[in-house]
Design a protein around this motif. Structure first.
Motif: not given
Length: 442
Positions: A239-244, A246-260
């Motif tokens: 569950g902890v891994l899935m939460l991490l 999901v956080t990566y997919q929904l939040w961090w990928t957007n942050v990184r893609a917006d920068q690029i």
């Protein structure tokens, strides 16, 4: 009776017919018996009357008494100057004087020192056990309380030699040698409770070896309990891994893609400012910028629809390769087809389902601004339906070739099961020298 005084050496009898000092040395003995504080002391004698008779050496007293007995006529000593045994004493009572002057005082007797504690082992080494076998009752020593923490007690201050002599001595712990060794080893350590405190039956008697083994076996967890705990820990970790994730997919990928994407947009504009004329665009190379004012979308357009090189970097991809190749905006007629993510990785096309007929879509290139109006939407279609990007796509409402635009993305949200299609047609082409179109100015 006083003795007669001796005659003169001449042999003639004078007026003194009585001779008082016949024996040799009688005079000196009489003088020694008189304690006159005004006379100078003779060698080895005390002139002061305040010395007691006990302080006179025994040899001097015995010599004086012997000389007195040898004399024929001995002077009568004062009262209290001679004891019962004939020993010379002082003419006064020093004890009575001190009693009258200082009052009656009790003699100070030092208390005897307290006995040292002796262990059974020490007593056994010194005295023989005379008890009968029936009376030899063995009593277990009382267990001493062990300290709960590893803390050394603060050293007591030294009371001094006088107080130290009056204080009782504390000897080693009572009991046998083995018990004293255990007490020395366990001093300052926290030890477990004895088994007799916990391992006991309800009646109070200690458990036997068999009962103790059964109790220990019953206290252990069963395999089912252990397995359930392992499974529970695995589920928690998963569950902890899935939460991490999901956080990566929904939040961090957007942050990184917006920068690029933002960096790529500035690069395209810099190339335009330097006057570079594009030739054939390479896959992943940006060449235009799309504006959707209603959705507040500004994203770079790159050649190709590669997921890693284009779409996952937050850019919009142009179908321009192979069988899916489509026209460019500057072409006289054709369908300019684009693809973009609806969720994650910058999600430039997330809300294109909110577009309505007539909403503007502007494509900015190095030479001009191309303005399209939204005409129709296909809510859901198969990913394999490539007819939606043909020059005259079926279901779009177009009946003849023209200058069209097609936007494709995944649907439903957060899945890629189907495709959502939005069509539009060009309504304005404005060179950059004439400024921005009204859709971008307003």
């Amino acid at each position: 009776m006083t003795a007669l005084r001796p005659e003169h050496d001449t042999g003639e009898e004078g007026p003194y017919e009585q001779r008082a000092y016949v024996a040799t040395g009688a005079f000196e003995a009489a003088v020694d018996q008189l304690a006159d504080p005004l006379n100078d002391p003779l060698p080895g004698q005390h002139a002061s009357p305040w010395f007691r008779a006990e302080s006179i050496p025994a040899e001097t007293a015995e010599a004086g008494a012997a000389q007195g007995r040898r004399s024929e006529g001995q002077l009568q000593a004062p009262h209290g100057a001679q004891g019962p045994q004939g020993a010379p004493r002082e003419w006064y009572d020093p004890e009575g004087y001190e009693r009258d002057w200082y009052g009656h005082q009790e003699p100070v007797v030092a208390p005897p020192p307290p006995p040292l504690p002796r262990s059974d082992e020490t007593i056994g080494l010194r005295t023989a056990d005379t008890r009968r076998p029936a009376d030899r009752a063995v009593t277990a020593p009382i267990p001493q309380a062990e300290p709960e923490y590893d803390e050394e007690p603060a050293p007591a201050p030294d009371p001094g030699p006088e107080t130290r002599e009056l204080e009782p001595r504390t000897g080693p712990p009572t009991g046998g040698r083995a018990e004293r060794r255990r007490a020395a080893k366990g001093r300052g350590r926290r030890r477990a409770e004895p088994q007799s405190r916990s391992a006991a039956t309800p009646e109070g008697r200690p458990l036997s070896r068999v009962e103790a083994r059964r109790a220990a076996r019953a206290a252990k967890d069963s395999p089912a309990v252990v397995a359930s705990r392992v499974v529970g820990e695995l589920f928690i970790s998963l569950g902890v891994l899935m939460l991490l994730f999901v956080t990566y997919q929904l939040w961090w990928t957007n942050v990184r893609a917006d920068q690029i994407a933002g960096s790529e947009t500035h690069k395209i504009q810099d190339d335009w400012a330097k006057g570079r004329k594009p030739g054939a665009f390479e896959p992943g190379q940006g060449f235009a910028i799309i504006h959707i004012p209603k959705l507040d979308v500004v994203a770079p357009i790159a050649e190709g629809i590669s997921k890693e090189k284009v779409l996952d970097r937050g850019m919009v991809g142009h179908y321009g390769q192979g069988a899916l190749k489509t026209a460019m905006p500057s072409a006289a007629q054709g369908n300019f087809a684009l693809a973009g993510h609806r969720n994650t990785h910058g999600e430039p096309f997330r809300y294109i389902n909110r577009l309505r007929k007539g909403d503007p879509i502007v494509v900015e290139t190095q030479d001009a601004y191309y303005t399209y109006e939204m005409t129709s939407v296909l809510p859901q279609t198969s990913p394999s339906n490539v007819s939606v990007i043909t020059p005259v796509p079926p279901g779009s409402g177009f009946t003849k070739p023209g200058r069209y635009i097609t936007l494709t993305t995944c649907t439903p949200e957060f899945t890629s099961t189907y495709r959502l299609i939005v069509w539009g047609k060009m309504v304005d082409e404005r060179p950059r020298s004439k400024g921005k179109p009204d859709a971008l100015v307003g």
